[in-house]
Design a protein around this motif. Structure first.
Motif, PDB file in Angstrom:
ATOM      1  N   ASN A   1     -18.481   5.081  -6.671  1.00  0.00           N
ATOM      2  CA  ASN A   1     -17.208   5.378  -7.305  1.00  0.00           C
ATOM      3  C   ASN A   1     -16.196   4.259  -7.061  1.00  0.00           C
ATOM      4  O   ASN A   1     -15.804   4.008  -5.919  1.00  0.00           O
ATOM      5  CB  ASN A   1     -16.653   6.693  -6.758  1.00  0.00           C
TER       6      ASN A   1
ATOM      7  N   HIS B   1     -13.211   4.375  -7.399  1.00  0.00           N
ATOM      8  CA  HIS B   1     -11.983   4.942  -6.835  1.00  0.00           C
ATOM      9  C   HIS B   1     -11.799   4.547  -5.370  1.00  0.00           C
ATOM     10  O   HIS B   1     -10.659   4.423  -4.899  1.00  0.00           O
ATOM     11  CB  HIS B   1     -12.035   6.468  -6.957  1.00  0.00           C
ATOM     12  N   TRP B   2     -12.907   4.344  -4.671  1.00  0.00           N
ATOM     13  CA  TRP B   2     -12.822   4.039  -3.245  1.00  0.00           C
ATOM     14  C   TRP B   2     -12.691   2.542  -2.968  1.00  0.00           C
ATOM     15  O   TRP B   2     -12.716   2.126  -1.811  1.00  0.00           O
ATOM     16  CB  TRP B   2     -14.042   4.606  -2.516  1.00  0.00           C
TER      17      TRP B   2
ATOM     18  N   ARG C   1      -9.124   0.776  -7.966  1.00  0.00           N
ATOM     19  CA  ARG C   1      -8.650   2.143  -8.166  1.00  0.00           C
ATOM     20  C   ARG C   1      -7.624   2.282  -9.285  1.00  0.00           C
ATOM     21  O   ARG C   1      -7.700   3.219 -10.083  1.00  0.00           O
ATOM     22  CB  ARG C   1      -8.078   2.692  -6.861  1.00  0.00           C
TER      23      ARG C   1
ATOM     24  N   THR D   1      -9.203   1.314 -15.126  1.00  0.00           N
ATOM     25  CA  THR D   1     -10.115   2.276 -15.749  1.00  0.00           C
ATOM     26  C   THR D   1     -11.412   1.584 -16.142  1.00  0.00           C
ATOM     27  O   THR D   1     -11.529   0.356 -16.055  1.00  0.00           O
ATOM     28  CB  THR D   1      -9.481   2.907 -17.007  1.00  0.00           C
TER      29      THR D   1
ATOM     30  N   GLY E   1     -13.519  12.168 -12.051  1.00  0.00           N
ATOM     31  CA  GLY E   1     -12.197  12.284 -12.666  1.00  0.00           C
ATOM     32  C   GLY E   1     -12.114  11.814 -14.098  1.00  0.00           C
ATOM     33  O   GLY E   1     -11.061  11.942 -14.728  1.00  0.00           O
TER      34      GLY E   1
ATOM     35  N   LYS F   1     -12.287   8.664 -15.180  1.00  0.00           N
ATOM     36  CA  LYS F   1     -11.444   7.464 -15.246  1.00  0.00           C
ATOM     37  C   LYS F   1     -12.238   6.174 -15.164  1.00  0.00           C
ATOM     38  O   LYS F   1     -11.923   5.208 -15.866  1.00  0.00           O
ATOM     39  CB  LYS F   1     -10.406   7.505 -14.122  1.00  0.00           C
ATOM     40  N   HIS F   2     -13.262   6.122 -14.304  1.00  0.00           N
ATOM     41  CA  HIS F   2     -13.954   4.865 -14.045  1.00  0.00           C
ATOM     42  C   HIS F   2     -15.382   4.846 -14.597  1.00  0.00           C
ATOM     43  O   HIS F   2     -15.661   4.251 -15.635  1.00  0.00           O
ATOM     44  CB  HIS F   2     -13.978   4.582 -12.528  1.00  0.00           C
TER      45      HIS F   2
ATOM     46  N   GLU G   1      -5.113  11.516 -14.346  1.00  0.00           N
ATOM     47  CA  GLU G   1      -4.888  11.354 -12.913  1.00  0.00           C
ATOM     48  C   GLU G   1      -3.591  10.639 -12.634  1.00  0.00           C
ATOM     49  O   GLU G   1      -3.172   9.768 -13.400  1.00  0.00           O
ATOM     50  CB  GLU G   1      -6.067  10.551 -12.301  1.00  0.00           C
TER      51      GLU G   1
END
Length: 318
Positions: free
Chosen positions: A224, A226-227, A232, A235, A285, A287-288, A318
């Motif tokens: 992910n 996101h991490w 983060r 997109t 989410g 997003k990614h 988000e």
């Protein structure tokens, strides 16, 4: 009643007019008929059927609102005697006991050589409740019961036609502009509908799986972004995130193998007359990972000659 999704309360399409003057381009003296493209818009009250009808009207279709199923064939034949080639009808529970009549009318249209397609418009119960409450309207099947009772009764009534629909449109998370884009992707082809139109939709599992998905792909097996602090904020459309997701060890093999699955399925869908395919790609989410994978699937499908578009349901939530 008008659909609560409409941007202008009370706005609606004109009711059926069976006179020759009521259908543009109709020559009442002509007896020769030509096959028409026919779209029947049906589904749940409050889900946005009238809004869908207005989009088709803007695309050049002749649209009739609240048409009883028994009048569907006469209207089509009336239009076929003129220069009308694309006809759409909004049919719903305002025409009581309409489901069996509608299914029979569609069968008869097919046997007459026309090309009927059914667009089924729906939304989640909580969304329908919210729309009705905001418009302070009663559900047409509510009677002396609650709003939820009316919605449940209508869902049960629509089970048969919903299962036979060519295109499902879930408006739960769509505004009128996104609804327009969805319908335009399916129908704005200058009258030349491709054998198969594909929508590749990214979504976030935490917001729920799309109800209108034919196939669902889970991209959460990939790391992910996101991490990763520097990725983060971006997109799956941004080059850094896209390259990170598609560059993972398993991403390439996954895309290759699933693309082969799609290449196996598509000819079968075409043989069975399926004209629309919705492939949903999910991550946590939306997003990614799902966005990057959805964009890549849309690119590959387009390269294979399929009219494909990527749509990102939850991007920006988000």
């Amino acid at each position: 009643m008008s659909d609560p999704l409409t941007s202008a309360p009370g706005a609606g399409l004109p009711g059926p007019d069976l006179s020759a003057g009521g259908v543009p381009g109709l020559d009442g003296s002509s007896t020769e008929t030509q096959p028409l493209e026919v779209v029947v818009v049906t589904g749940l009250s409050g889900a946005g059927k009238n809004s869908a009808g207005r989009v088709l009207e803007d695309l050049g279709w002749f649209v009739v609102d609240n048409l009883p199923p028994a009048l569907l064939l006469p209207m089509v034949e009336l239009g076929a005697r003129g220069d009308l080639r694309r006809f759409a009808a909004v049919v719903d529970v305002r025409s009581r006991a309409f489901t069996s009549d509608l299914q029979e009318a569609i069968r008869v249209l097919s046997e007459a050589g026309h090309r009927p397609r059914v667009m089924y418009v729906h939304a989640r119960d909580e969304v329908l409740v919210r729309r009705y409450e905001s418009n302070r309207r009663e559900h047409p099947l509510q009677g002396n019961g609650t709003l939820v009772d009316g919605i449940t009764a209508e869902r049960n009534l629509l089970t048969g036609i919903a299962g036979e629909a060519d295109l499902w449109v879930d408006t739960s998370d769509l505004n009128v502009h996104q609804l327009r884009a969805t319908i335009e992707n399916a129908f704005a082809r200058e009258g030349q509908t491709p054998p198969l139109t594909a929508t590749v939709m990214s979504f976030g599992f935490k917001y729920g799986v799309p109800l209108d998905a034919d196939l669902v792909v889970d991209a959460r097996f990939l790391p992910n972004p996101h991490w990763i602090p520097e990725l983060r904020p971006y997109t799956g459309r941004d080059p850094g995130v896209r390259d990170y997701v598609l560059g993972q060890e398993d991403a390439g093999e996954f895309l290759d193998r699933y693309t082969e699955v799609l290449r196996l399925l598509v000819p079968g869908y075409r043989r069975e007359g399926k004209r629309y395919l919705t492939l949903a790609v999910g991550c946590t989410g939306g997003k990614h990972r799902s966005v990057a994978i959805a964009e890549e699937f849309a690119r590959r499908l387009t390269a294979d000659g399929i009219a494909a578009v990527a749509r990102h349901r939850d991007l920006g939530r988000e």
